[in-house]
Design a protein around this motif. Sequence first.
Motif, PDB file in Angstrom:
ATOM      1  N   SER A  17     -70.302 -89.545   4.010  1.00 40.82           N
ATOM      2  CA  SER A  17     -70.708 -90.588   3.088  1.00 40.82           C
ATOM      3  C   SER A  17     -72.428 -90.663   3.145  1.00 40.82           C
ATOM      4  N   ARG A  18     -72.912 -89.388   3.324  1.00 42.42           N
ATOM      5  CA  ARG A  18     -74.311 -89.560   3.540  1.00 42.42           C
ATOM      6  C   ARG A  18     -74.948 -89.979   2.069  1.00 42.42           C
ATOM      7  N   GLU A  19     -76.051 -90.917   2.271  1.00 41.97           N
ATOM      8  CA  GLU A  19     -76.440 -91.511   1.092  1.00 41.97           C
ATOM      9  C   GLU A  19     -77.589 -90.470   0.711  1.00 41.97           C
ATOM     10  N   HIS A  20     -77.988 -89.781   1.487  1.00 44.86           N
ATOM     11  CA  HIS A  20     -79.283 -88.900   1.324  1.00 44.86           C
ATOM     12  C   HIS A  20     -78.699 -87.777   0.139  1.00 44.86           C
ATOM     13  N   ALA A  21     -77.767 -87.440  -0.298  1.00 41.78           N
ATOM     14  CA  ALA A  21     -77.251 -86.804  -1.094  1.00 41.78           C
ATOM     15  C   ALA A  21     -77.498 -87.331  -2.567  1.00 41.78           C
ATOM     16  N   VAL A  22     -77.370 -88.565  -2.658  1.00 39.73           N
ATOM     17  CA  VAL A  22     -77.992 -89.309  -3.939  1.00 39.73           C
ATOM     18  C   VAL A  22     -79.456 -89.460  -3.949  1.00 39.73           C
ATOM     19  N   TRP A  23     -80.052 -89.815  -2.725  1.00 36.92           N
ATOM     20  CA  TRP A  23     -81.380 -89.809  -2.962  1.00 36.92           C
ATOM     21  C   TRP A  23     -82.174 -88.498  -3.206  1.00 36.92           C
ATOM     22  N   GLY A  24     -81.460 -87.361  -2.707  1.00 34.43           N
ATOM     23  CA  GLY A  24     -81.911 -86.146  -3.033  1.00 34.43           C
ATOM     24  C   GLY A  24     -81.951 -85.565  -4.492  1.00 34.43           C
ATOM     25  N   LEU A  25     -80.835 -85.824  -4.996  1.00 36.79           N
ATOM     26  CA  LEU A  25     -80.867 -85.550  -6.439  1.00 36.79           C
ATOM     27  C   LEU A  25     -81.684 -86.516  -7.360  1.00 36.79           C
ATOM     28  N   MET A  26     -81.852 -87.517  -6.947  1.00 35.39           N
ATOM     29  CA  MET A  26     -82.705 -88.568  -7.770  1.00 35.39           C
ATOM     30  C   MET A  26     -84.237 -87.919  -7.597  1.00 35.39           C
ATOM     31  N   GLN A  27     -84.542 -87.641  -6.278  1.00 43.52           N
ATOM     32  CA  GLN A  27     -85.955 -87.081  -6.086  1.00 43.52           C
ATOM     33  C   GLN A  27     -86.272 -85.937  -6.783  1.00 43.52           C
ATOM     34  N   TYR A  28     -85.125 -85.042  -6.744  1.00 43.25           N
ATOM     35  CA  TYR A  28     -85.350 -83.739  -7.504  1.00 43.25           C
ATOM     36  C   TYR A  28     -85.486 -83.898  -9.068  1.00 43.25           C
ATOM     37  N   GLY A  29     -85.080 -85.067  -9.533  1.00 41.43           N
ATOM     38  CA  GLY A  29     -85.166 -85.358 -11.255  1.00 41.43           C
ATOM     39  C   GLY A  29     -83.887 -85.598 -11.758  1.00 41.43           C
ATOM     40  N   ILE A  30     -82.981 -85.560 -11.139  1.00 41.20           N
ATOM     41  CA  ILE A  30     -81.600 -85.665 -11.528  1.00 41.20           C
ATOM     42  C   ILE A  30     -81.285 -87.069 -11.977  1.00 41.20           C
ATOM     43  N   ARG A  31     -81.128 -87.367 -13.232  1.00 43.69           N
ATOM     44  CA  ARG A  31     -80.641 -88.790 -13.320  1.00 43.69           C
ATOM     45  C   ARG A  31     -79.443 -89.223 -13.897  1.00 43.69           C
ATOM     46  N   ALA A  32     -78.350 -88.048 -14.008  1.00 44.08           N
ATOM     47  CA  ALA A  32     -77.132 -88.154 -14.316  1.00 44.08           C
ATOM     48  C   ALA A  32     -76.242 -87.190 -13.650  1.00 44.08           C
ATOM     49  N   VAL A  33     -74.985 -87.343 -13.502  1.00 47.51           N
ATOM     50  CA  VAL A  33     -73.979 -86.347 -13.402  1.00 47.51           C
ATOM     51  C   VAL A  33     -72.729 -86.470 -14.022  1.00 47.51           C
ATOM     52  N   ILE A  34     -72.448 -85.585 -14.982  1.00 48.92           N
ATOM     53  CA  ILE A  34     -71.230 -85.841 -15.502  1.00 48.92           C
ATOM     54  C   ILE A  34     -69.989 -84.648 -14.739  1.00 48.92           C
ATOM     55  N   ALA A  35     -68.739 -85.362 -14.660  1.00 50.52           N
ATOM     56  CA  ALA A  35     -67.976 -84.462 -13.869  1.00 50.52           C
ATOM     57  C   ALA A  35     -66.539 -85.069 -14.241  1.00 50.52           C
ATOM     58  N   PRO A  36     -65.435 -84.360 -14.122  1.00 52.25           N
ATOM     59  CA  PRO A  36     -63.992 -85.050 -14.264  1.00 52.25           C
ATOM     60  C   PRO A  36     -63.801 -85.850 -13.513  1.00 52.25           C
ATOM     61  N   SER A  37     -64.391 -85.899 -11.886  1.00 52.37           N
ATOM     62  CA  SER A  37     -63.989 -87.124 -10.917  1.00 52.37           C
ATOM     63  C   SER A  37     -65.206 -86.957  -9.862  1.00 52.37           C
ATOM     64  N   PHE A  38     -65.202 -87.708  -9.034  1.00 54.35           N
ATOM     65  CA  PHE A  38     -66.160 -87.957  -7.875  1.00 54.35           C
ATOM     66  C   PHE A  38     -65.805 -88.248  -6.750  1.00 54.35           C
ATOM     67  N   GLY A  39     -66.100 -88.082  -5.751  1.00 57.00           N
ATOM     68  CA  GLY A  39     -65.839 -88.597  -4.416  1.00 57.00           C
ATOM     69  C   GLY A  39     -66.070 -90.188  -4.427  1.00 57.00           C
ATOM     70  N   GLU A  40     -65.092 -90.772  -3.864  1.00 58.29           N
ATOM     71  CA  GLU A  40     -65.359 -92.152  -3.835  1.00 58.29           C
ATOM     72  C   GLU A  40     -66.581 -93.021  -3.456  1.00 58.29           C
ATOM     73  N   ILE A  41     -66.810 -92.441  -2.118  1.00 55.34           N
ATOM     74  CA  ILE A  41     -68.078 -93.216  -1.524  1.00 55.34           C
ATOM     75  C   ILE A  41     -69.168 -92.458  -2.112  1.00 55.34           C
ATOM     76  N   PHE A  42     -69.235 -91.303  -2.688  1.00 55.58           N
ATOM     77  CA  PHE A  42     -70.634 -90.833  -3.057  1.00 55.58           C
ATOM     78  C   PHE A  42     -70.656 -91.716  -4.595  1.00 55.58           C
ATOM     79  N   TYR A  43     -69.561 -91.962  -5.361  1.00 54.95           N
ATOM     80  CA  TYR A  43     -69.734 -92.586  -6.564  1.00 54.95           C
ATOM     81  C   TYR A  43     -70.387 -94.010  -6.415  1.00 54.95           C
ATOM     82  N   SER A  44     -70.049 -94.847  -5.311  1.00 53.62           N
ATOM     83  CA  SER A  44     -70.786 -96.217  -4.776  1.00 53.62           C
ATOM     84  C   SER A  44     -72.148 -95.968  -4.936  1.00 53.62           C
TER      85      SER A  44
END
Length: 212
Positions: free
Chosen positions: A82-109
């Motif tokens: 459930s590490r929220e750091h994954a989201v923070w790292g994506l955003m700090q890198y400059g990623i604003r959105a991810v498109i995929a067929p499905s996502f991990g539930e906690i990551f999505y939240s």
Amino acid sequence: MTAQTRIEGMAAPLPVGNLDTDQIMPKQFLRRIDKAGLAEGLLYDMRFDPDGKPRSDFVLNRPEYAAAEILVAGPNFGCGSSREHAVWGLMQYGIRAVIAPSFGEIFYSNAMNNGLMLAALAEADVEIILADVSKPEHSRLVIDVASMSVRSRSLTAPFSLSERHRRMFVEGLDMVGATLAMRDRIDAFAAGHWRQRPWLKDIASMTKKRLA
């Protein structure tokens, strides 16, 4: 959070299924006590070899995708811990959105509550978009948050959001802001609750005073 009704930019293909949060943000980058500096760790073992040298064949290391702001990924993106750091790292890198067929539930939240847009599309639609963005000259995507659609060179595809998440993006609200937007309803509920159960109001402070 900043209001986001439209996310437009270069997309990079990352067609890897079950890419978990341990891979998105490896454990050695979780030692910091704040959110700063996490862009360095994003997808570290995919971006760099064991000697710390960039892997020239990895998509985010390719010059033509250097400006990518959107990832088009495989199914179950962000599964694992459930590490929220994954989201923070994506955003700090400059990623604003991810498109995929499905996502991990906690990551999505975690993502939606931090302002990282996730668009879950039908797998067939993701394959078409992946084919588009695999050619840098066709890699520009538009995500219309208000109408909940993704447009690539070859396809316009719908996705869904809960009304709460859609409103948070369109109005630029974080979780606190979204809660405060319902302040009148919260106050009305609290007033009714105390009218029905007046013996419970301030019971903790009253008990503390009595014991003192």
